[in-house]
Design a protein around this motif. Structure first.
Motif, mmCIF file in Angstrom:
data_model
loop_
_atom_site.group_PDB
_atom_site.id
_atom_site.type_symbol
_atom_site.label_atom_id
_atom_site.label_comp_id
_atom_site.label_asym_id
_atom_site.label_seq_id
_atom_site.Cartn_x
_atom_site.Cartn_y
_atom_site.Cartn_z
ATOM 1 N N ILE A 117 62.833 46.347 16.732
ATOM 2 C CA ILE A 117 63.531 47.578 16.344
ATOM 3 C C ILE A 117 62.550 48.738 16.142
ATOM 4 N N ILE A 129 66.834 57.467 9.471
ATOM 5 C CA ILE A 129 66.526 56.034 9.447
ATOM 6 C C ILE A 129 65.707 55.746 8.193
ATOM 7 N N LEU A 178 69.131 51.278 18.085
ATOM 8 C CA LEU A 178 69.767 51.824 16.888
ATOM 9 C C LEU A 178 71.197 52.213 17.225
ATOM 10 N N LEU A 215 63.378 52.989 6.131
ATOM 11 C CA LEU A 215 62.625 51.729 6.146
ATOM 12 C C LEU A 215 62.414 51.347 4.686
ATOM 13 N N ILE A 258 66.820 49.815 8.171
ATOM 14 C CA ILE A 258 66.283 48.668 8.905
ATOM 15 C C ILE A 258 66.021 47.540 7.897
ATOM 16 N N VAL A 267 62.750 52.800 16.668
ATOM 17 C CA VAL A 267 62.505 53.755 15.572
ATOM 18 C C VAL A 267 61.450 54.779 16.009
ATOM 19 N N HIS A 284 65.969 43.618 12.047
ATOM 20 C CA HIS A 284 64.712 43.944 12.753
ATOM 21 C C HIS A 284 64.638 43.403 14.174
ATOM 22 N N ASP A 301 66.443 47.126 0.469
ATOM 23 C CA ASP A 301 67.335 47.638 1.510
ATOM 24 C C ASP A 301 68.694 48.010 0.938
#
Lengths: 79, 221
Positions: free
Chosen positions: B69, B46, B39, B48, B6, B73, B34, B14
């Motif tokens: 998002i 996933i 998804l 973060l 994400i 999640v 976001h 990221d």
């Protein structure tokens, strides 16, 4: 209509920023300060339709993290 | 295995996390903005990422946690999809309520950015299966708000249920009981302040982070 939300750390939650402010006050020679806690003031401009319950929900869902913070709401009439 | 990372405005780990997942899972993750509300189909993990989503405005992770998002999640986590939150990702997980407690300003008020010694507190999670309980490992930290806080009852429960995954050796940021990472009740959500994605190759100074991803990918099959 205006509302003010005061967000403060709960007792027992360490506030290193408050401690740093306290230390700086000491450094400036101010005496008689036994503790400093830092919080937040959030000012909201609201429609009259926003209820107290709405405002409370805003605090619980976003403005305060109730794991570590308390909040207090003050509403005042607009100009 | 299909994975997703994400991406929030202000995320800055990221791409590091994406490289780690690509290296270990064998497939580049989907990078999910976001503002998305869903998804990609079939995602089993996933991530973060670390960073400063929304500039840490209001509280670290607070605004990111309310992104569209994050509802997806949370639903995925509820279904048992694995979620790994690193640093700001950990802060976001506590702000959403997927993990208990909160991450306060470091007790020393300093931003702490260095390699730290950790102990693997539990090897009985899908995230720590490649480690031995009590094993010393080294990962990097880089955070201002990593001081883990929860009430004593919550801390006792986390310890009693074997949900503390990693602890700091020594005092890094004032965290309660030295906690560096915890899992949720079902064991499929891990939040930790240290950055496993920064210890993937020998050139990074160590590969202890890689073992977390390897064990996780193996556990998720």
């Amino acid at each position: 209509m205006k509302a003010r939300v005061f967000v403060t750390l709960k007792g027992g939650v360490l506030d290193p920023q408050g401690k740093a402010i306290h230390h700086a006050l000491d450094s400036l020679g101010f005496s008689g300060v036994s503790d400093v806690r830092q919080g937040k003031l959030i000012e909201l401009e609201l429609d009259d339709a926003v209820s107290d319950a709405d405002l409370d929900a805003m605090c619980r869902k976003l403005l305060a993290n109730t794991v570590i913070e308390n909040y207090r709401i003050e509403r005042e009439a607009g100009p | 295995m299909k994975t997703a990372v994400i991406v929030f405005p202000g995320s800055n780990c990221d791409r590091d996390l994406a490289v780690a997942l690509r290296e270990v899972a064998g497939e580049a993750p989907a990078m999910v903005w976001h503002r998305e509300s869903e998804l990609p189909e079939g995602v089993g993990l996933i991530g973060l990422p670390g960073g400063f989503s929304y500039g840490d405005y209001l509280r670290s992770g607070a605004i990111g946690a309310r992104s569209p998002i994050m509802r997806a999640v949370a639903e995925a986590a509820e279904r048992g999809v694995a979620v790994l939150g690193v640093c700001n990702g950990f802060q976001i997980l506590t702000e959403t309520g997927l993990l208990p407690g909160a991450l306060l300003r470091n007790a020393g008020t300093d931003f702490v950015c260095r390699d730290v010694d950790l102990t693997v507190a539990s090897s009985q999670t899908i995230f720590t299966s490649r480690f031995d309980a009590g094993e010393p490992i080294t990962l990097s930290v880089a955070h201002h708000d990593g001081n883990y806080f929860a009430d004593d009852e919550t801390l006792d429960r986390l310890e009693g249920e074997g949900r503390v995954a990693f602890r700091y050796e020594g005092n890094v940021n004032g965290s309660a009981r030295g906690i560096a990472g915890i899992v949720n009740e079902s064991g499929n959500v891990l939040g930790l302040m240290p950055h496993p994605e920064r210890m993937i190759e020998p050139a990074h100074g160590g590969t202890d982070g890689r073992r977390l991803f390897e064990g996780l990918v193996e556990a998720l099959g």
